[in-house]
Design an enzyme around this catalytic site. Structure first.
Site, mmCIF file in Angstrom:
data_model
loop_
_atom_site.group_PDB
_atom_site.id
_atom_site.type_symbol
_atom_site.label_atom_id
_atom_site.label_comp_id
_atom_site.label_asym_id
_atom_site.label_seq_id
_atom_site.Cartn_x
_atom_site.Cartn_y
_atom_site.Cartn_z
ATOM 1 N N ASP A 9 38.982 33.754 50.713
ATOM 2 C CA ASP A 9 39.408 33.595 49.318
ATOM 3 C C ASP A 9 40.731 32.831 49.307
ATOM 4 O OD1 ASP A 9 38.998 35.871 46.567
ATOM 5 O OD2 ASP A 9 40.065 33.978 46.595
ATOM 6 N N ASP A 106 36.659 28.512 45.145
ATOM 7 C CA ASP A 106 37.705 29.018 46.041
ATOM 8 C C ASP A 106 37.288 30.239 46.849
ATOM 9 O OD1 ASP A 106 37.585 30.731 43.909
ATOM 10 O OD2 ASP A 106 39.742 30.985 43.722
ATOM 11 N N GLU A 107 35.982 30.436 47.029
ATOM 12 C CA GLU A 107 35.535 31.606 47.786
ATOM 13 C C GLU A 107 34.310 31.266 48.612
ATOM 14 O OE1 GLU A 107 34.641 35.186 45.674
ATOM 15 O OE2 GLU A 107 36.172 34.762 44.169
#
Length: 343
Positions: A9, A106-107
DNA sequence: TCTGGGGTCCTAGGACCC
DNA sequence: TCTGGGGTCCTAGGACCC
């Protein structure tokens, strides 16, 4: 030997990307959202850690963020820039040899089964370093024995850390927390559970299955309890995921009351959706129009496309037919058009 | 100074059919 | 007379997530 799953993350991703291209912003409160004007309708996409100290966070109205931190640097959302940064991060993750399941900008989940390691934290640190070296972005990594635990672990790892959550420490770490801490339980479900006397993860794990099924349905009820056990057999998958739908919507700075202008706006949205699905190989089977009336309540109406089609004229005609099903007797703050694609 | 925009999945209820 | 029990499909809305 557990099959380790990592959840990577990125830390304050959007704000971090902005700071990278404007180094003078480093260390300042930065708030990214809307078109960058904090006096307009819009919400915060991401706030830098400096801004979070003022109580500014994701999802908050920009006007509220401005009130809390008037000295923050407010920036517009620049999706192409984040997409490009994200692509670089995900490629770095793939280059480690892991199976990578991307979960948005973003993960990502990583299955590192193919990589022998007795020390998953050390391997996580290596990955963190590789991302930093290649993109100058920090990430936090949750180490788990399945996806659900890895996902929850990454939040405990922030910022720039590594945290391990497995069957072994599940109860210690999660048991006393509110049910909302689980991935998939939001404020509504937590409230409903609380009304049943179920407040914590431990209580949910021990809850009566029949009672949960009666309150949440035969599938959702058992699934909620399963969430609270931390167990999760779902695999990390890098298979391409065909989109189910494509849509466009917009909130207007001033509400629209004139039906003619509403109609024109729906035509424009339908045109954009048509452009978007032009690149899809599958045609649309249904068009749904969404109307958010003032002050803030939402209705939807849809029209089936028979036969399925991607033609702009058909999408637009269907959107207008769906719009006709509304009673436009109140002013409108948001309009949306969504095309559902053939499976 | 109210509450974005992009999605996914599930459920309930009505229509319809045998 | 006073009305079954599936099953499926469609639609609208709700909840959740990033």
């Amino acid at each position: 030997v557990p099959g380790w799953v990592f959840h990577v993350d990125l830390d304050q991703f959007i704000a971090a990307v902005e700071v990278l291209r404007r180094p003078e912003l480093r260390g300042l409160p930065v708030v990214v959202g809307g078109d960058g004007d904090p006096t307009k309708r819009g919400v915060v996409s991401t706030a830098s850690y400096e801004a979070r100290r003022y109580g500014v966070g994701s999802g908050m109205p920009l006007r509220t963020a401005y009130k809390r931190c008037p000295d923050a640097v407010f920036l517009p959302v620049d999706a192409p820039a984040y997409h490009e940064a994200s692509r670089e991060v995900m490629q770095t993750l793939r280059d480690t040899g892991a199976v990578v399941e991307v979960l948005g900008w973003d993960e990502a989940f990583l299955d590192i089964k193919g990589i022998q390691t007795a020390d998953p934290e050390a391997h996580a640190r290596d990955i963190q370093r590789a991302v930093l070296d290649r993109t100058a972005l920090w990430c936090s990594i949750g180490v788990g024995d399945n996806k659900h635990r890895a996902k929850l672990a990454s939040a405990f790892a922030k910022p720039a850390g590594v945290f391990r959550l497995t069957r072994e420490n599940w109860r210690d770490v999660m048991g006393h927390r509110p049910t909302e801490a689980l991935w998939g339980i939001g404020v509504k479900t937590a409230r409903k559970l609380a009304a049943l006397g179920i407040g914590t993860v431990e209580e949910l794990a021990n809850a009566d299955a029949a009672q949960l099924a009666a309150s949440f349905g035969p599938n959702t009820g058992p699934w909620l309890r399963h969430l609270a056990t931390g167990e999760d057999a779902s695999p990390v998958s890098d298979a391409p995921y065909p989109p189910r739908s494509r849509g466009r919507e917009e909130t207007y700075q001033e509400n629209i009351a004139d039906p003619k202008r509403i109609r024109e706006a729906v035509v424009r949205l339908a045109q954009r959706v048509s452009d978007d699905i032009d690149g899809e190989e599958r045609p649309a089977v249904r068009v749904v129009v969404k109307v958010r009336f003032a002050p803030f309540f939402t209705e939807t109406h849809g029209v089936a496309l028979k036969p399925p089609t991607s033609a702009a004229d058909d999408i637009t005609a269907a959107a207008l037919a769906a719009l006709d099903r509304f009673t436009l007797d109140r002013s409108v703050r948001l309009l949306g058009v969504r095309a559902e694609l053939r499976r």
